[in-house]
Design an enzyme around this catalytic site. Structure first.
Site, mmCIF file in Angstrom:
data_model
loop_
_atom_site.group_PDB
_atom_site.id
_atom_site.type_symbol
_atom_site.label_atom_id
_atom_site.label_comp_id
_atom_site.label_asym_id
_atom_site.label_seq_id
_atom_site.Cartn_x
_atom_site.Cartn_y
_atom_site.Cartn_z
ATOM 1 N N HIS A 197 -0.514 -2.164 2.444
ATOM 2 C CA HIS A 197 0.004 -1.517 3.645
ATOM 3 C C HIS A 197 -1.397 -0.882 4.215
ATOM 4 O O HIS A 197 -2.141 -1.670 4.367
ATOM 5 C CB HIS A 197 1.021 -0.571 3.482
ATOM 6 C CG HIS A 197 1.845 0.025 4.748
ATOM 7 N ND1 HIS A 197 1.537 -0.305 5.857
ATOM 8 C CD2 HIS A 197 2.521 0.895 4.862
ATOM 9 C CE1 HIS A 197 2.170 0.185 6.981
ATOM 10 N NE2 HIS A 197 3.035 1.069 6.079
ATOM 11 N N HIS A 199 0.730 -11.124 7.716
ATOM 12 C CA HIS A 199 1.654 -9.997 8.202
ATOM 13 C C HIS A 199 3.201 -10.389 8.181
ATOM 14 O O HIS A 199 3.638 -11.545 8.472
ATOM 15 C CB HIS A 199 1.370 -9.571 9.677
ATOM 16 C CG HIS A 199 1.938 -8.293 9.979
ATOM 17 N ND1 HIS A 199 2.994 -8.017 10.433
ATOM 18 C CD2 HIS A 199 1.197 -7.139 9.824
ATOM 19 C CE1 HIS A 199 3.334 -6.829 10.736
ATOM 20 N NE2 HIS A 199 2.126 -6.007 10.458
ATOM 21 N N ASP A 236 -6.261 -4.771 9.782
ATOM 22 C CA ASP A 236 -6.983 -4.163 8.889
ATOM 23 C C ASP A 236 -8.115 -5.070 8.670
ATOM 24 O O ASP A 236 -9.409 -4.540 8.035
ATOM 25 C CB ASP A 236 -6.219 -4.222 7.719
ATOM 26 C CG ASP A 236 -5.134 -3.035 7.652
ATOM 27 O OD1 ASP A 236 -5.512 -1.905 8.392
ATOM 28 O OD2 ASP A 236 -4.102 -3.137 6.891
HETATM 29 N N1 CMC Z 1 -3.778 -14.197 1.331
HETATM 30 C C1 CMC Z 1 -3.371 -15.392 0.670
HETATM 31 N N2 CMC Z 1 -2.044 -15.880 0.776
HETATM 32 C C2 CMC Z 1 -1.039 -15.032 1.444
HETATM 33 C C3 CMC Z 1 -1.610 -13.721 2.024
HETATM 34 C C4 CMC Z 1 -2.867 -13.486 1.916
HETATM 35 N N3 CMC Z 1 -3.302 -12.199 2.421
HETATM 36 N N4 CMC Z 1 -0.441 -13.198 2.641
HETATM 37 C C5 CMC Z 1 0.329 -14.201 2.472
HETATM 38 N N5 CMC Z 1 0.235 -15.084 1.884
HETATM 39 C C6 CMC Z 1 1.151 -16.243 1.140
HETATM 40 C C7 CMC Z 1 1.906 -15.678 0.132
HETATM 41 O O1 CMC Z 1 1.392 -15.852 -1.149
HETATM 42 C C8 CMC Z 1 2.929 -16.782 0.477
HETATM 43 O O2 CMC Z 1 2.622 -18.034 -0.092
HETATM 44 P P1 CMC Z 1 3.722 -18.911 -0.658
HETATM 45 O O3 CMC Z 1 4.573 -19.397 0.366
HETATM 46 O O4 CMC Z 1 2.963 -19.960 -1.102
HETATM 47 O O5 CMC Z 1 4.403 -18.232 -1.902
HETATM 48 C C9 CMC Z 1 3.283 -16.725 1.875
HETATM 49 O O6 CMC Z 1 1.824 -16.730 2.373
HETATM 50 C C10 CMC Z 1 4.229 -15.941 2.496
HETATM 51 O O7 CMC Z 1 3.695 -14.340 2.220
HETATM 52 P P2 CMC Z 1 4.707 -13.476 1.862
HETATM 53 O O8 CMC Z 1 4.100 -12.617 0.464
HETATM 54 O O9 CMC Z 1 5.993 -13.920 1.719
HETATM 55 O O10 CMC Z 1 4.601 -12.347 3.045
HETATM 56 P P3 CMC Z 1 5.058 -10.924 3.265
HETATM 57 O O11 CMC Z 1 5.683 -10.957 4.685
HETATM 58 O O12 CMC Z 1 6.037 -10.509 2.117
HETATM 59 O O13 CMC Z 1 3.719 -10.208 3.032
HETATM 60 C C11 CMC Z 1 1.722 -8.982 3.442
HETATM 61 C C12 CMC Z 1 3.139 -9.684 3.958
HETATM 62 C C13 CMC Z 1 1.069 -8.206 4.828
HETATM 63 C C14 CMC Z 1 2.238 -7.842 2.544
HETATM 64 C C15 CMC Z 1 0.764 -10.057 3.117
HETATM 65 O O14 CMC Z 1 0.303 -11.076 3.917
HETATM 66 C C16 CMC Z 1 -0.263 -9.602 2.088
HETATM 67 O O15 CMC Z 1 -0.139 -9.091 1.146
HETATM 68 N N6 CMC Z 1 -1.583 -9.692 3.094
HETATM 69 C C17 CMC Z 1 -2.714 -9.058 2.413
HETATM 70 C C18 CMC Z 1 -2.769 -7.432 2.580
HETATM 71 C C19 CMC Z 1 -2.886 -6.893 4.127
HETATM 72 O O16 CMC Z 1 -3.706 -7.270 4.730
HETATM 73 N N7 CMC Z 1 -2.294 -5.889 4.674
HETATM 74 C C20 CMC Z 1 -2.147 -5.388 5.628
HETATM 75 C C21 CMC Z 1 -0.928 -5.472 6.469
HETATM 76 S S1 CMC Z 1 -1.111 -5.123 8.372
HETATM 77 C C22 CMC Z 1 -1.243 -3.480 8.373
HETATM 78 C C23 CMC Z 1 -0.039 -2.671 7.726
HETATM 79 O O17 CMC Z 1 0.864 -2.890 7.799
HETATM 80 O O18 CMC Z 1 -0.651 -1.522 7.212
#
Ligand code: CMC
Length: 443
Positions: free
Chosen positions: A267, A306, A362
């Site tokens: 987050h 996201h 971010d």
């Molecule tokens: N790098 C590589 N792969 C990714 C990433 C990433 N940053 N984000 C998602 N994926 C992949 C994930 O592994 C999954 O792949 P597969 O379908 O093969 O299993 C697919 O994309 C879908 O991801 P998810 O984990 O189901 O997506 P989510 O909606 O649960 O997670 C998230 C959203 C923001 C937690 C995630 O994208 C992430 O961890 N990003 C990196 C951390 C980040 O930048 N966070 C800040 C978010 S914006 C500001 C805030 O909210 O504070």
């Protein structure tokens, strides 16, 4: 077209109807679907709330596929272009942009509450010099609940608004004191002749000069960053704010809980992680191997992806522009080149394209903060300063919503059925099976 859903339960052959409003059915309408009189009724199972609306809200609108973000109906780019952070804070909290007079009163109200009680200052002094500022912020905000015990009168509107002004006003002061504590620098009292953001910079960086004067480009850039971070509908920390608030907890403790969620690496903690990632990559030629490591699951590309945006995060676009303005003052931070190249390569790569992974808020914010002189461990605190406005607006909306009650989800119980306690002397010694009944749903 009838706006209702017809459901046939193949177990019983019975048919049910659930009204559709705002493209939503009420989960409670599933409860009528039963196999018999003793059946509790059907539940919906939605880990991580992927498809569950937990409230009705008139504050922030996001269209994740189109990359749209609006506060109270105003486009984020226009607000970032034409308004100040305190104007936007008023908008989020009150529903309309302030008149000139309302803004003057609001500004002076916030200024009146920027100081911390001296005992709170002493409380901050108790932390180790290397304490993480998010831990300091969370504990100090929670401690404010003891300084303002009347804050628990949450249904008294006047009292509620006083606590809101206090929280908005004191967040920058706490943040600046956390920073100065680390270096053993004397705390700087607020200067109420300065703007909200200018005063924050003053409390952070004033040294020997009789009056601190912020660079206007940097002051405006920080104000814009505050606007972009002020609210983001039902994100993880806001959900916590509403959840804790639903128990009628006072707003200081609610904000401490919400800030704890924000501290997580997925987050608000992501901006700090982005900087660490760029440091680890170090040079442009190492980007392809880093991307391969991300694709093989070794790392996540921090600042990418996201839950809601499946398109470019509109905040990231504004931040990228803001970065260019900041660099005219500070000179280019070498990490921006790595970040731009990383973005370029990732956006052309099938892995990221197929999963619709774009830079989020971010990705570039940390680079700007670093160029401005903020240490990486302060980045999430810089997120919390404006986000407190969104948390409080959402908290008040929740309190005044007659449909809301204490937040209490259900579960699908997957543990043992009733078992007998094995006496201590026999535990772990024989293949004594306690006997397991079928998993059941606990209600
Ligand atoms: N790098 C590589 N792969 C990714 C990433 C990433 N940053 N984000 C998602 N994926 C992949 C994930 O592994 C999954 O792949 P597969 O379908 O093969 O299993 C697919 O994309 C879908 O991801 P998810 O984990 O189901 O997506 P989510 O909606 O649960 O997670 C998230 C959203 C923001 C937690 C995630 O994208 C992430 O961890 N990003 C990196 C951390 C980040 O930048 N966070 C800040 C978010 S914006 C500001 C805030 O909210 O504070």
């Amino acid at each position: 077209m009838p706006d209702r859903l017809k459901i046939t339960d193949e177990r019983t052959g019975l048919q049910y109807e659930a009204p559709i409003k705002d493209e939503t059915i009420r989960a409670i309408d599933l409860r009528q679907i039963k196999t018999g009189e003793k059946d509790f009724g059907l539940l919906s199972y939605d880990p991580a709330f992927l498809n569950t609306a937990s409230c009705r809200s008139a504050i922030t609108y996001i269209d994740g596929d189109a990359g749209i973000l609006r506060y109270r109906g105003f486009a984020i780019d226009e607000l970032a272009e034409r308004c100040s952070f305190l104007e936007v804070a008023w908008l989020l909290l009150n529903g309309e942009l302030p008149t000139e007079q309302e803004l003057t009163v609001w500004q002076s109200q916030v200024k009146r509450h920027t100081m911390l009680h001296e005992t709170t200052k002493k409380f901050l002094e108790g932390f180790r010099y290397d304490a993480h500022p998010m831990g300091m912020l969370i504990s100090t905000v929670a401690a404010l609940s003891t300084v303002y015990p009347e804050a628990r009168n949450i249904f008294d509107a006047k009292n509620r608004h006083l606590q809101i002004a206090r929280l908005v006003a004191k967040m920058p002061t706490i943040c600046a004191y956390c920073y100065r504590h680390h270096f053993g620098l004397p705390y700087i009292y607020p200067d109420n002749e300065l703007s909200f953001t200018g005063n924050f910079m003053n409390m952070m960086w004033k040294m020997f000069e009789p009056k601190y004067v912020a660079n206007p480009i940097l002051e405006r850039a920080l104000d814009v960053l505050f606007i972009l971070h002020a609210d983001h509908e039902q994100n993880c920390s806001t959900n916590i704010m509403r959840g804790v608030g639903s128990a009628q907890t006072d707003p200081y403790l609610c904000v401490a809980a919400a800030a704890s969620a924000l501290a997580g690496a997925l987050h608000g903690g992501a901006n700090e992680e982005v900087l660490r990632m760029l440091e680890e990559i170090g040079t442009k030629d190492r980007i392809p191997s880093y991307i391969e490591a991300v694709k093989s699951g070794k790392y996540k590309l921090m600042g990418f992806g996201h839950r809601v945006y499946k398109n470019y995060d509109p905040r990231a676009r504004i931040i990228k522009r803001t970065a260019d303005q900041v660099f005219t003052v500070t000179g280019e931070n070498h990490k921006i080149e790595i970040a731009r190249e990383l973005e370029r390569i990732a956006l052309e790569d099938d892995y990221f394209v197929q999963r619709k992974l774009y830079p989020n808020v971010d990705f570039y914010s940390g680079i700007i903060y670093e160029a401005m002189g903020f240490r990486p461990d302060l980045f999430t605190v810089l997120f919390a300063i404006p986000r407190v406005v969104g948390w409080l607006a959402q908290w008040e909306e929740m309190l005044l919503d007659p449909e809301q009650k204490i937040a209490r989800p259900r579960q699908v119980y997957t543990g043992y059925g009733l078992r007998d306690i094995v006496p201590m002397h026999r535990r772990g010694k024989d293949a004594d099976s306690p006997g397991q009944r079928d998993p059941q749903v606990a209600v």
